[in-house]
Design a protein around this motif. Structure first.
Motif, short mmCIF file in Angstrom:
data_model
loop_
_atom_site.label_atom_id
_atom_site.label_comp_id
_atom_site.label_asym_id
_atom_site.label_seq_id
_atom_site.Cartn_x
_atom_site.Cartn_y
_atom_site.Cartn_z
N TYR A 20 -64.87 33.59 -35.49
CA TYR A 20 -64.08 34.05 -34.34
C TYR A 20 -64.64 35.35 -33.79
CZ TYR A 20 -60.21 36.40 -31.96
OH TYR A 20 -59.44 37.10 -31.06
N LEU A 21 -64.96 36.30 -34.68
CA LEU A 21 -65.52 37.57 -34.24
C LEU A 21 -66.86 37.38 -33.53
CD1 LEU A 21 -64.79 39.93 -37.30
CD2 LEU A 21 -63.47 39.68 -35.19
N THR A 22 -67.67 36.48 -34.06
CA THR A 22 -68.98 36.22 -33.45
C THR A 22 -68.82 35.64 -32.05
OG1 THR A 22 -69.94 35.81 -35.65
CG2 THR A 22 -71.17 35.00 -33.74
N TYR A 23 -67.88 34.72 -31.91
CA TYR A 23 -67.63 34.12 -30.60
C TYR A 23 -67.13 35.16 -29.61
CZ TYR A 23 -65.11 31.60 -26.96
OH TYR A 23 -64.64 31.17 -25.74
N MET A 24 -66.18 35.99 -30.05
CA MET A 24 -65.62 37.01 -29.16
C MET A 24 -66.66 38.07 -28.80
SD MET A 24 -62.58 36.00 -28.51
CE MET A 24 -61.63 37.38 -27.90
N GLN A 25 -67.55 38.37 -29.74
CA GLN A 25 -68.63 39.32 -29.45
C GLN A 25 -69.54 38.77 -28.36
OE1 GLN A 25 -69.25 42.37 -30.57
NE2 GLN A 25 -71.27 42.61 -29.63
N TYR A 26 -69.78 37.47 -28.41
CA TYR A 26 -70.64 36.83 -27.42
C TYR A 26 -69.96 36.78 -26.05
CZ TYR A 26 -73.09 33.09 -24.94
OH TYR A 26 -73.76 32.34 -24.00
N VAL A 27 -68.63 36.55 -26.05
CA VAL A 27 -67.90 36.39 -24.80
C VAL A 27 -67.61 37.71 -24.12
CG1 VAL A 27 -65.72 35.59 -23.78
CG2 VAL A 27 -66.88 34.21 -25.51
N ILE A 28 -67.11 38.71 -24.89
CA ILE A 28 -66.67 39.95 -24.25
C ILE A 28 -67.43 41.19 -24.72
CG2 ILE A 28 -64.34 39.06 -23.91
CD1 ILE A 28 -63.44 40.57 -26.32
N ASN A 29 -68.22 41.06 -25.79
CA ASN A 29 -69.00 42.21 -26.31
C ASN A 29 -68.05 43.34 -26.71
OD1 ASN A 29 -71.02 43.97 -27.04
ND2 ASN A 29 -72.30 43.47 -25.27
N HIS A 30 -68.22 44.53 -26.17
CA HIS A 30 -67.38 45.70 -26.47
C HIS A 30 -67.35 46.03 -27.97
CE1 HIS A 30 -65.91 46.14 -22.39
NE2 HIS A 30 -65.58 44.86 -22.36
N GLY A 31 -68.40 45.68 -28.70
CA GLY A 31 -68.43 45.98 -30.13
C GLY A 31 -67.34 45.26 -30.91
N VAL A 82 -59.22 31.31 -26.55
CA VAL A 82 -59.16 30.59 -25.28
C VAL A 82 -58.28 31.30 -24.26
CG1 VAL A 82 -58.43 28.44 -24.17
CG2 VAL A 82 -59.63 28.37 -26.38
N TYR A 83 -57.11 31.80 -24.73
CA TYR A 83 -56.12 32.29 -23.78
C TYR A 83 -55.98 33.81 -23.73
CZ TYR A 83 -54.64 27.43 -23.62
OH TYR A 83 -54.62 26.07 -23.46
N VAL A 84 -56.49 34.54 -24.75
CA VAL A 84 -56.27 35.98 -24.79
C VAL A 84 -57.59 36.75 -24.77
CG1 VAL A 84 -54.90 37.78 -25.95
CG2 VAL A 84 -54.29 35.40 -26.25
N SER A 85 -58.68 36.07 -24.56
CA SER A 85 -59.99 36.72 -24.65
C SER A 85 -60.19 37.79 -23.58
CB SER A 85 -61.10 35.67 -24.55
OG SER A 85 -61.00 34.96 -23.33
N THR A 86 -59.45 37.71 -22.49
CA THR A 86 -59.59 38.72 -21.43
C THR A 86 -58.95 40.05 -21.81
OG1 THR A 86 -57.59 37.84 -20.37
CG2 THR A 86 -59.72 36.99 -19.61
N ASP A 87 -58.01 40.01 -22.74
CA ASP A 87 -57.35 41.23 -23.21
C ASP A 87 -57.97 41.60 -24.56
OD1 ASP A 87 -55.70 43.25 -24.11
OD2 ASP A 87 -53.85 42.29 -23.45
N VAL A 88 -58.96 42.45 -24.53
CA VAL A 88 -59.74 42.78 -25.73
C VAL A 88 -58.86 43.34 -26.84
CG1 VAL A 88 -61.65 44.14 -26.64
CG2 VAL A 88 -61.77 43.20 -24.32
N GLU A 89 -58.01 44.29 -26.50
CA GLU A 89 -57.19 44.96 -27.52
C GLU A 89 -56.23 43.99 -28.19
OE1 GLU A 89 -54.11 48.76 -27.88
OE2 GLU A 89 -55.32 48.47 -26.08
N THR A 90 -55.56 43.17 -27.39
CA THR A 90 -54.63 42.20 -27.96
C THR A 90 -55.35 41.18 -28.83
OG1 THR A 90 -53.13 42.41 -26.06
CG2 THR A 90 -52.90 40.44 -27.41
#
Length: 233
Positions: A20-31, A82-90
Motif C-alpha cells: 500500500y505504501l509503495t502504491y501511494m508513493q507512486y501515486v502521490i509521492n510526498h515521501g 482508491v477513494y482517499v488518495s487525494t487527501d495525503v494526511e488522511t
C-alpha cells in the motif's frame, strides 16, 4: 476446522501495508513510503514478535485468523488507495492506525490461543490442551516439540489418562471433563463448566446451576434420579 499454518503468515499484514505504501508513493509521492514505514514501526515490531514466539515454539498461526485479519486490512487499504488518495494526511494516518490496531488485535488473539502441552504418564503421548479439549500431537509435531523443548523434560506437566473417566487414548481429540483432579484449571481456558455429578453444563459457572437445575456436585433434579428430598431414595 480451524487449522494452523506457518508462523510466517504473521508477517503478511506488514507485507500488505508495504504494498500500500509503495502504491501511494507512486501515486502521490510526498515521501509517503518513508513516513508510513516510520509511523508503523510499532505494528511491524508486534508482528515480528508474534512470529518469533511462534517459531520458538514450532507452532503455527490460525488459518482463520490470518484470512479474516488480512482480508479486512486489505479491503480497508484498497478503499483508502482508491477513494482517499487525494487527501495525503488522511490516507497516511488512517492506514497507519488500521495497521496498528489490527496488529494489537492479532497478537492478543494469538497469545490468547496459546495452548499447554501435557504428557500422558500412562502412554507417553503428548497432548495439546486447549479449550477443554486434549489434541494428541502427531509424530511430526512431537519431533518438533522435542527439538525445541529437549531441555525442559522435567518441567513438562503430566496427567494420567487411566484416571480420567471416558478418556480414549486412541482418539486424536478428547473432550476433557471439568473438575478432573489430573488437570490444573489454571493451565487452560474453560468456556463451559460441566457438573461432575450430572454431566450437564453449568449456567453461571460453578456458583450457578446446570441445565437441569442442579447445583455444583449434585444431580437431584436428573430425570433418572429417584431421590425425593422429603423421603430420600
Amino acid at each position: 476446522m480451524n487449522t494452523k499454518i506457518s508462523a510466517y503468515y504473521c508477517l503478511l499484514p506488514s507485507f500488505l501495508f508495504m504494498l500500500y505504501l509503495t502504491y501511494m508513493q507512486y501515486v502521490i509521492n510526498h515521501g509517503f513510503w518513508l513516513k508510513g514505514v516510520l509511523l508503523s514501526t510499532m505494528a511491524t515490531l508486534i508482528y515480528v514478535a508474534c512470529f518469533a514466539q511462534l517459531k520458538r515454539k514450532n507452532d503455527g498461526v490460525s488459518k482463520r485468523l490470518v484470512m479474516i485479519s488480512n482480508s479486512l486490512l486489505a479491503c480497508f487499504l484498497l478503499f483508502l488507495g482508491v477513494y482517499v488518495s487525494t487527501d495525503v494526511e488522511t490516507a497516511l494516518i488512517s492506514s497507519v492506525a488500521a495497521h496498528t490496531i489490527m496488529a494489537f488485535v492479532f497478537v492478543v488473539i494469538v497469545v490468547g490461543k496459546q495452548s499447554v502441552i501435557m504428557r500422558d504418564s500412562d502412554t507417553g503421548a503428548l497432548y495439546r490442551i486447549s479449550r477443554m479439549k486434549a489434541h494428541r500431537l502427531s509424530e511430526n509435531e512431537v519431533n518438533k516439540y522435542w527439538a525445541v523443548e529437549s531441555n525442559n523434560l522435567n518441567s513438562l506437566k503430566e496427567f494420567s489418562s487411566n484416571s480420567v473417566t471416558g478418556f480414549d487414548s486412541n482418539s486424536p481429540t478428547i473432550v476433557l471433563p471439568y473438575g478432573s483432579n489430573d488437570f490444573n484449571s489454571s493451565d487452560f481456558n474453560h468456556e463451559i463448566h460441566i457438573n461432575p455429578s450430572s454431566g450437564s453444563p453449568m449456567v453461571g459457572g460453578i456458583s450457578g446451576h446446570d441445565i437441569s437445575g442442579n447445583s455444583w456436585g449434585t444431580n437431584f433434579n436428573e430425570p433418572t434420579n429417584t431421590y425425593d428430598p422429603n423421603r430420600g431414595y
